[in-house]
Design an enzyme around this catalytic site. Sequence first.
Site, PDB file in Angstrom:
ATOM      1  N   ASN A 111       0.829  -1.210   0.000  1.00 45.75           N
ATOM      2  CA  ASN A 111       0.000   0.000   0.000  1.00 45.75           C
ATOM      3  C   ASN A 111       0.859   1.254   0.000  1.00 45.75           C
ATOM      4  O   ASN A 111       1.945   1.282   0.572  1.00 45.75           O
ATOM      5  CB  ASN A 111      -0.931  -0.007   1.221  1.00 45.75           C
ATOM      6  CG  ASN A 111      -1.877  -1.193   1.187  1.00 45.75           C
ATOM      7  OD1 ASN A 111      -2.037  -1.823   0.146  1.00 45.75           O
ATOM      8  ND2 ASN A 111      -2.486  -1.513   2.315  1.00 45.75           N
ATOM      9  N   HIS A 128       5.761  -0.568  -2.813  1.00 50.55           N
ATOM     10  CA  HIS A 128       5.309   0.150  -4.019  1.00 50.55           C
ATOM     11  C   HIS A 128       5.335   1.659  -3.847  1.00 50.55           C
ATOM     12  O   HIS A 128       4.642   2.370  -4.565  1.00 50.55           O
ATOM     13  CB  HIS A 128       3.893  -0.324  -4.412  1.00 50.55           C
ATOM     14  CG  HIS A 128       3.856  -1.730  -4.954  1.00 50.55           C
ATOM     15  ND1 HIS A 128       2.713  -2.507  -4.967  1.00 50.55           N
ATOM     16  CD2 HIS A 128       4.836  -2.510  -5.504  1.00 50.55           C
ATOM     17  CE1 HIS A 128       2.984  -3.700  -5.500  1.00 50.55           C
ATOM     18  NE2 HIS A 128       4.262  -3.716  -5.831  1.00 50.55           N
ATOM     19  N   SER A 198      -4.644  -9.671  -3.239  1.00 50.30           N
ATOM     20  CA  SER A 198      -5.118 -10.666  -4.208  1.00 50.30           C
ATOM     21  C   SER A 198      -3.997 -11.615  -4.630  1.00 50.30           C
ATOM     22  O   SER A 198      -4.251 -12.591  -5.331  1.00 50.30           O
ATOM     23  CB  SER A 198      -5.691  -9.965  -5.444  1.00 50.30           C
ATOM     24  OG  SER A 198      -4.725  -9.084  -5.992  1.00 50.30           O
TER      25      SER A 198
HETATM   26  C1  BJW Z   1      -9.863  -7.557   2.078  1.00 49.87           C
HETATM   27  C2  BJW Z   1     -10.798  -6.725   2.622  1.00 49.87           C
HETATM   28  C3  BJW Z   1     -10.759  -6.598   3.995  1.00 49.87           C
HETATM   29  C4  BJW Z   1     -11.127  -6.661   0.542  1.00 49.87           C
HETATM   30  N1  BJW Z   1      -9.843  -7.271   4.701  1.00 49.87           N
HETATM   31  N2  BJW Z   1      -8.969  -8.210   2.785  1.00 49.87           N
HETATM   32  C5  BJW Z   1       5.526 -12.598 -12.927  1.00 49.87           C
HETATM   33  C6  BJW Z   1       4.447 -13.128 -13.577  1.00 49.87           C
HETATM   34  C7  BJW Z   1       3.581 -12.310 -14.310  1.00 49.87           C
HETATM   35  C8  BJW Z   1       3.788 -10.936 -14.396  1.00 49.87           C
HETATM   36  C9  BJW Z   1       4.864 -10.416 -13.742  1.00 49.87           C
HETATM   37  C10 BJW Z   1       5.711 -11.232 -13.032  1.00 49.87           C
HETATM   38  N3  BJW Z   1       6.676 -10.438 -12.480  1.00 49.87           N
HETATM   39  C11 BJW Z   1       6.442  -9.171 -12.832  1.00 49.87           C
HETATM   40  C12 BJW Z   1       5.340  -9.111 -13.593  1.00 49.87           C
HETATM   41  C13 BJW Z   1       4.737  -7.879 -14.171  1.00 49.87           C
HETATM   42  C14 BJW Z   1       3.931  -7.073 -13.184  1.00 49.87           C
HETATM   43  C15 BJW Z   1       2.817  -7.938 -12.627  1.00 49.87           C
HETATM   44  O1  BJW Z   1       2.877  -8.468 -11.539  1.00 49.87           O
HETATM   45  N4  BJW Z   1       1.728  -8.075 -13.358  1.00 49.87           N
HETATM   46  C16 BJW Z   1       0.581  -8.857 -12.879  1.00 49.87           C
HETATM   47  C17 BJW Z   1      -0.671  -8.003 -12.917  1.00 49.87           C
HETATM   48  C18 BJW Z   1       0.454 -10.114 -13.681  1.00 49.87           C
HETATM   49  N5  BJW Z   1       4.773  -6.543 -12.117  1.00 49.87           N
HETATM   50  C19 BJW Z   1       5.477  -5.414 -12.261  1.00 49.87           C
HETATM   51  O2  BJW Z   1       5.485  -4.790 -13.292  1.00 49.87           O
HETATM   52  C20 BJW Z   1       6.300  -4.957 -11.056  1.00 49.87           C
HETATM   53  N6  BJW Z   1       7.627  -4.643 -11.424  1.00 49.87           N
HETATM   54  C21 BJW Z   1       8.500  -5.568 -11.836  1.00 49.87           C
HETATM   55  O3  BJW Z   1       8.206  -6.727 -11.958  1.00 49.87           O
HETATM   56  O4  BJW Z   1       9.765  -5.058 -12.095  1.00 49.87           O
HETATM   57  C22 BJW Z   1      10.739  -5.913 -12.667  1.00 49.87           C
HETATM   58  C23 BJW Z   1      10.779  -5.661 -14.135  1.00 49.87           C
HETATM   59  C24 BJW Z   1      10.917  -4.387 -14.575  1.00 49.87           C
HETATM   60  C25 BJW Z   1      11.006  -4.143 -15.927  1.00 49.87           C
HETATM   61  C26 BJW Z   1      10.897  -5.202 -16.822  1.00 49.87           C
HETATM   62  C27 BJW Z   1      10.725  -6.479 -16.340  1.00 49.87           C
HETATM   63  C28 BJW Z   1      10.686  -6.722 -14.975  1.00 49.87           C
HETATM   64  C29 BJW Z   1       5.725  -3.676 -10.473  1.00 49.87           C
HETATM   65  C30 BJW Z   1       4.364  -3.841  -9.933  1.00 49.87           C
HETATM   66  C31 BJW Z   1       3.831  -2.485  -9.489  1.00 49.87           C
HETATM   67  C32 BJW Z   1       2.408  -2.561  -9.003  1.00 49.87           C
HETATM   68  N7  BJW Z   1       1.924  -1.247  -8.827  1.00 49.87           N
HETATM   69  C33 BJW Z   1       0.581  -1.057  -8.305  1.00 49.87           C
HETATM   70  C34 BJW Z   1       0.253   0.453  -8.354  1.00 49.87           C
HETATM   71  C35 BJW Z   1       1.040   1.191  -7.280  1.00 49.87           C
HETATM   72  C36 BJW Z   1       0.863   2.657  -7.413  1.00 49.87           C
HETATM   73  C37 BJW Z   1      -0.514   3.102  -7.084  1.00 49.87           C
HETATM   74  O5  BJW Z   1      -1.019   2.852  -5.963  1.00 49.87           O
HETATM   75  O6  BJW Z   1      -1.111   3.726  -7.950  1.00 49.87           O
HETATM   76  O7  BJW Z   1       0.511  -1.545  -6.948  1.00 49.87           O
HETATM   77  S1  BJW Z   1      -0.675  -2.015  -9.145  1.00 49.87           S
HETATM   78  C38 BJW Z   1      -1.623  -2.355  -7.693  1.00 49.87           C
HETATM   79  O8  BJW Z   1      -1.595  -3.789  -7.434  1.00 49.87           O
HETATM   80  C39 BJW Z   1      -0.878  -1.694  -6.527  1.00 49.87           C
HETATM   81  C40 BJW Z   1      -1.013  -2.737  -5.453  1.00 49.87           C
HETATM   82  O9  BJW Z   1      -0.025  -2.538  -4.470  1.00 49.87           O
HETATM   83  C41 BJW Z   1      -0.869  -4.024  -6.226  1.00 49.87           C
HETATM   84  C42 BJW Z   1      -1.410  -5.209  -5.516  1.00 49.87           C
HETATM   85  O10 BJW Z   1      -2.786  -5.100  -5.337  1.00 49.87           O
HETATM   86  P1  BJW Z   1      -3.448  -5.635  -3.980  1.00 49.87           P
HETATM   87  O11 BJW Z   1      -2.942  -4.858  -2.849  1.00 49.87           O
HETATM   88  O12 BJW Z   1      -3.318  -7.082  -3.901  1.00 49.87           O
HETATM   89  O13 BJW Z   1      -4.965  -5.170  -4.187  1.00 49.87           O
HETATM   90  P2  BJW Z   1      -6.163  -5.920  -4.954  1.00 49.87           P
HETATM   91  O14 BJW Z   1      -7.204  -4.918  -5.225  1.00 49.87           O
HETATM   92  O15 BJW Z   1      -5.665  -6.700  -6.116  1.00 49.87           O
HETATM   93  O16 BJW Z   1      -6.707  -6.992  -3.897  1.00 49.87           O
HETATM   94  C43 BJW Z   1      -7.317  -6.575  -2.689  1.00 49.87           C
HETATM   95  C44 BJW Z   1      -7.621  -7.815  -1.855  1.00 49.87           C
HETATM   96  O17 BJW Z   1      -8.160  -7.393  -0.625  1.00 49.87           O
HETATM   97  C45 BJW Z   1      -8.652  -8.759  -2.489  1.00 49.87           C
HETATM   98  O18 BJW Z   1      -8.145 -10.086  -2.458  1.00 49.87           O
HETATM   99  C46 BJW Z   1      -9.865  -8.626  -1.581  1.00 49.87           C
HETATM  100  O19 BJW Z   1     -10.599  -9.846  -1.447  1.00 49.87           O
HETATM  101  C47 BJW Z   1      -9.215  -8.252  -0.281  1.00 49.87           C
HETATM  102  N8  BJW Z   1     -10.062  -7.525   0.654  1.00 49.87           N
HETATM  103  N9  BJW Z   1     -11.567  -6.181   1.564  1.00 49.87           N
HETATM  104  C48 BJW Z   1      -8.968  -8.083   4.015  1.00 49.87           C
HETATM  105  N10 BJW Z   1     -11.657  -5.793   4.615  1.00 49.87           N
END
Ligand code: BJW
Length: 254
Positions: A111, A128, A198
């Site tokens: 976060n 992040h 997630s």
């Molecule tokens: C509750 C609840 C309650 C509800 N109590 N729970 C390997 C495989 C495939 C792809 C990749 C890989 N490695 C890298 C990648 C690419 C990419 C990636 O992962 N893509 C996927 C989508 C497939 N990753 C990247 O690009 C990363 N960088 C990287 O790999 O660099 C190396 C590299 C560089 C150059 C070339 C090659 C390699 C960077 C990732 C950056 C993510 N950024 C974001 C935005 C941040 C800025 C902003 O805030 O604007 O980060 S995206 C967004 O997702 C944000 C979050 O931190 C992140 C994760 O989301 P999160 O927190 O899990 O939220 P949700 O909404 O998904 O889930 C919420 C959960 O809460 C749910 O499960 C609900 O059920 C639950 N919930 N209420 C408890 N009350």
Amino acid sequence: MTSEIPASAHLSMQRAAGTVAAARHVCVLTGAGISAESGIPTFRDALTGLWAGFRPEELATLDAFERDPAFVWRWYEWRRELVRQARPNAGHLALAELARRVPRLTLVTQNVDGLHQRAGSVDVIEYHGNILRDRCLAEQIVAERSRDAGGDLPRCASCGGLLRPDVVWFGEMIPAVAMRLADAAAEDCDVFMSVGTSSLVYPAAGLAEIALSRGVAVIEINPNPTELTTHADPVLAGPAGAILPVLLDLIGRN
Ligand code: BJW
């Protein structure tokens, strides 16, 4: 138990509390779900998520920013306002207290809202970045805003270049120190807790995989199933703001 936690979860809660209470080093990874109860929408909720109406690639990439910085800045200014108005909830507070009850706790958060720190957690690893900071696009350093630049977009006080939010977008590297400390914690911990994420976004999601590969206990707290759910044990199905205080209470009695 509160009404938000099913009675059937009681045994799992007891087991999780016993495991955490016996731990030498607890590593906790949090995601947007822990801040949902503070009024900050998650990213991937179909109806209310921060992506609702947008595709992630339209907003959270450098390409998108370079194409239309004003559009991306409007989204971030709206979110900054939400973050400024939000308050830490019972889940954030319970994790801050948990750190005082176990020998060692490493808190890694995806976060960008700073709510863990406002709840009293220290040494939080911001994987992040932080939405309330600006970074100079040209110099790649945290920067102050110029007061007299004019125009619609925020400019760097030192070089006049365009500012961006100090967060990690898709395709960008995780800050090196955060990545090193988080990896080291996942490699060293004897309990890993995944809270409100997630488990879709890497490399953050890979931290639980490191712990799993080492055979240590991986506990998940989430009201919905995720990519991690079938691998985690126990799974505490419910909102973090309800589960974590009960867990803390049970740990206190262990
Ligand atoms: C509750 C609840 C309650 C509800 N109590 N729970 C390997 C495989 C495939 C792809 C990749 C890989 N490695 C890298 C990648 C690419 C990419 C990636 O992962 N893509 C996927 C989508 C497939 N990753 C990247 O690009 C990363 N960088 C990287 O790999 O660099 C190396 C590299 C560089 C150059 C070339 C090659 C390699 C960077 C990732 C950056 C993510 N950024 C974001 C935005 C941040 C800025 C902003 O805030 O604007 O980060 S995206 C967004 O997702 C944000 C979050 O931190 C992140 C994760 O989301 P999160 O927190 O899990 O939220 P949700 O909404 O998904 O889930 C919420 C959960 O809460 C749910 O499960 C609900 O059920 C639950 N919930 N209420 C408890 N009350």
